[in-house]
Design a protein around this motif. Sequence first.
Motif, PDB file in Angstrom:
ATOM      1  N   GLU A 108      -8.319  20.863  -0.257  1.00 38.39           N
ATOM      2  CA  GLU A 108      -8.885  22.137   0.187  1.00 38.39           C
ATOM      3  C   GLU A 108     -10.098  22.505  -0.660  1.00 38.39           C
ATOM      4  N   THR A 109     -10.005  22.281  -1.961  1.00 42.74           N
ATOM      5  CA  THR A 109     -11.143  22.565  -2.839  1.00 42.74           C
ATOM      6  C   THR A 109     -12.285  21.600  -2.557  1.00 42.74           C
ATOM      7  N   GLU A 110     -11.940  20.360  -2.320  1.00 42.14           N
ATOM      8  CA  GLU A 110     -12.927  19.322  -2.001  1.00 42.14           C
ATOM      9  C   GLU A 110     -13.720  19.696  -0.753  1.00 42.14           C
ATOM     10  N   ALA A 111     -13.038  20.297   0.211  1.00 47.42           N
ATOM     11  CA  ALA A 111     -13.688  20.669   1.477  1.00 47.42           C
ATOM     12  C   ALA A 111     -14.731  21.765   1.293  1.00 47.42           C
ATOM     13  N   GLU A 112     -14.683  22.465   0.155  1.00 47.59           N
ATOM     14  CA  GLU A 112     -15.618  23.557  -0.106  1.00 47.59           C
ATOM     15  C   GLU A 112     -16.905  23.088  -0.782  1.00 47.59           C
ATOM     16  N   LEU A 113     -17.049  21.792  -1.011  1.00 50.71           N
ATOM     17  CA  LEU A 113     -18.204  21.283  -1.745  1.00 50.71           C
ATOM     18  C   LEU A 113     -19.495  21.342  -0.938  1.00 50.71           C
ATOM     19  N   GLN A 114     -19.390  21.416   0.396  1.00 50.11           N
ATOM     20  CA  GLN A 114     -20.557  21.511   1.288  1.00 50.11           C
ATOM     21  C   GLN A 114     -21.540  20.362   1.041  1.00 50.11           C
ATOM     22  N   LEU A 115     -21.021  19.155   1.114  1.00 48.22           N
ATOM     23  CA  LEU A 115     -21.825  17.968   0.820  1.00 48.22           C
ATOM     24  C   LEU A 115     -22.848  17.666   1.905  1.00 48.22           C
ATOM     25  N   ASP A 116     -22.595  18.129   3.130  1.00 49.96           N
ATOM     26  CA  ASP A 116     -23.505  17.819   4.239  1.00 49.96           C
ATOM     27  C   ASP A 116     -24.905  18.373   4.017  1.00 49.96           C
ATOM     28  N   GLY A 117     -25.022  19.433   3.233  1.00 43.42           N
ATOM     29  CA  GLY A 117     -26.325  20.038   3.014  1.00 43.42           C
ATOM     30  C   GLY A 117     -27.113  19.438   1.876  1.00 43.42           C
ATOM     31  N   LEU A 118     -26.550  18.406   1.239  1.00 44.96           N
ATOM     32  CA  LEU A 118     -27.220  17.784   0.095  1.00 44.96           C
ATOM     33  C   LEU A 118     -27.740  16.404   0.464  1.00 44.96           C
TER      34      LEU A 118
ATOM     35  N   LEU B 149      -3.467  14.792   5.086  1.00 45.41           N
ATOM     36  CA  LEU B 149      -4.241  15.568   4.122  1.00 45.41           C
ATOM     37  C   LEU B 149      -5.383  14.750   3.537  1.00 45.41           C
ATOM     38  N   ASN B 150      -5.196  13.435   3.458  1.00 43.43           N
ATOM     39  CA  ASN B 150      -6.201  12.579   2.821  1.00 43.43           C
ATOM     40  C   ASN B 150      -7.187  11.954   3.806  1.00 43.43           C
ATOM     41  N   VAL B 151      -6.995  12.203   5.093  1.00 42.48           N
ATOM     42  CA  VAL B 151      -7.943  11.692   6.082  1.00 42.48           C
ATOM     43  C   VAL B 151      -9.337  12.306   5.905  1.00 42.48           C
ATOM     44  N   PRO B 152      -9.455  13.630   5.689  1.00 45.82           N
ATOM     45  CA  PRO B 152     -10.791  14.234   5.592  1.00 45.82           C
ATOM     46  C   PRO B 152     -11.670  13.656   4.486  1.00 45.82           C
ATOM     47  N   VAL B 153     -11.083  13.288   3.339  1.00 44.20           N
ATOM     48  CA  VAL B 153     -11.928  12.781   2.254  1.00 44.20           C
ATOM     49  C   VAL B 153     -12.569  11.454   2.642  1.00 44.20           C
ATOM     50  N   ILE B 154     -11.848  10.610   3.375  1.00 43.15           N
ATOM     51  CA  ILE B 154     -12.437   9.348   3.817  1.00 43.15           C
ATOM     52  C   ILE B 154     -13.531   9.612   4.848  1.00 43.15           C
ATOM     53  N   ALA B 155     -13.275  10.557   5.745  1.00 45.80           N
ATOM     54  CA  ALA B 155     -14.293  10.915   6.737  1.00 45.80           C
ATOM     55  C   ALA B 155     -15.543  11.463   6.056  1.00 45.80           C
ATOM     56  N   THR B 156     -15.350  12.267   5.009  1.00 49.69           N
ATOM     57  CA  THR B 156     -16.479  12.826   4.264  1.00 49.69           C
ATOM     58  C   THR B 156     -17.291  11.728   3.599  1.00 49.69           C
ATOM     59  N   ILE B 157     -16.603  10.795   2.945  1.00 44.90           N
ATOM     60  CA  ILE B 157     -17.298   9.702   2.276  1.00 44.90           C
ATOM     61  C   ILE B 157     -18.008   8.807   3.285  1.00 44.90           C
ATOM     62  N   GLU B 158     -17.340   8.543   4.398  1.00 51.64           N
ATOM     63  CA  GLU B 158     -17.935   7.702   5.437  1.00 51.64           C
ATOM     64  C   GLU B 158     -19.230   8.317   5.964  1.00 51.64           C
ATOM     65  N   LYS B 159     -19.193   9.615   6.201  1.00 51.02           N
ATOM     66  CA  LYS B 159     -20.386  10.311   6.717  1.00 51.02           C
ATOM     67  C   LYS B 159     -21.491  10.352   5.663  1.00 51.02           C
ATOM     68  N   LEU B 160     -21.117  10.672   4.434  1.00 51.25           N
ATOM     69  CA  LEU B 160     -22.075  10.744   3.329  1.00 51.25           C
ATOM     70  C   LEU B 160     -22.734   9.384   3.118  1.00 51.25           C
ATOM     71  N   TYR B 161     -21.910   8.340   3.097  1.00 49.66           N
ATOM     72  CA  TYR B 161     -22.410   6.989   2.860  1.00 49.66           C
ATOM     73  C   TYR B 161     -23.332   6.536   4.000  1.00 49.66           C
ATOM     74  N   ALA B 162     -22.955   6.837   5.231  1.00 51.13           N
ATOM     75  CA  ALA B 162     -23.782   6.467   6.379  1.00 51.13           C
ATOM     76  C   ALA B 162     -25.153   7.136   6.298  1.00 51.13           C
ATOM     77  N   ARG B 163     -25.197   8.378   5.863  1.00 49.94           N
ATOM     78  CA  ARG B 163     -26.479   9.067   5.699  1.00 49.94           C
ATOM     79  C   ARG B 163     -27.332   8.371   4.643  1.00 49.94           C
ATOM     80  N   GLY B 164     -26.666   7.922   3.568  1.00 41.56           N
ATOM     81  CA  GLY B 164     -27.397   7.232   2.512  1.00 41.56           C
ATOM     82  C   GLY B 164     -27.952   5.892   2.954  1.00 41.56           C
ATOM     83  N   VAL B 165     -27.173   5.163   3.756  1.00 39.79           N
ATOM     84  CA  VAL B 165     -27.646   3.886   4.287  1.00 39.79           C
ATOM     85  C   VAL B 165     -28.827   4.107   5.228  1.00 39.79           C
TER      86      VAL B 165
END
Length: 227
Positions: free
Chosen positions: A91-101, A148-164
């Motif tokens: 839940e805390t991890e979801a508040e990081l708002q990584l999509d805007g960085l 509960l742990n599915v979202p963190v993988i989805a977050t990393i997958e999306k973040l990593y894809a943006r970086g690639v």
Amino acid sequence: MNQTVHSRRRPPAGARRTGKETTRTNDPERTMADILDVALKEFAEKGLDGARIDEIAAATQASKRMIYYYFGSKEGLYLAVLEASYRAMRETEAELQLDGLPPAQALRRLVEFTFDHHLRSEPYVRVVMAENMQRGHYMAQSQSIQQLNVPVIATIEKLYARGVAAGVFRPGVDPVDLHATISALTFFNVANRHTFGLIFKRDYADPAVAVARRASIVETVLRFVQA
């Protein structure tokens, strides 16, 4: 180890008890949260086998009967502690708002958050270690931990894809493997701090040491994925 883990139960509306339990049932969610908080520390210090419901009840001013009412058994309480610990982190991890960085900055923030969470949450680390000693027996009975742990993988997958796509991350890195790398580095820093610190005469609880270790882990992860 083969005992059945009972689901947590909630008191029926209007339920009343006597003595010290009467006022606590006015706020069952708060009562359960208090029990889980104390139980986390008890299980972290003593493991499932060594933990005592008597001690948890005394520290929360709740009765054993109330604890069993909410959680069914010691094993049920232990599983609830695992679920609550993972839920709080995610839940805390979801508040990081990584999509805007930008991708590299987002990954940096995620690694820093994971490091900081583990550093200040040694009971969480110890309970996860204890469950590994149980070979994941109780976690396998959870109906929520995997989800509960599915979202963190989805977050990393999306973040990593943006970086690639931006050309800053190299292709071919598996998101689960990247998550495992981040977890391994930050988890070890707490899980092995005592033995590693004694062997190499370094206090990993020292703020200066923690800051340097944090920076080193961030750099390691970023270099691992950089193009």
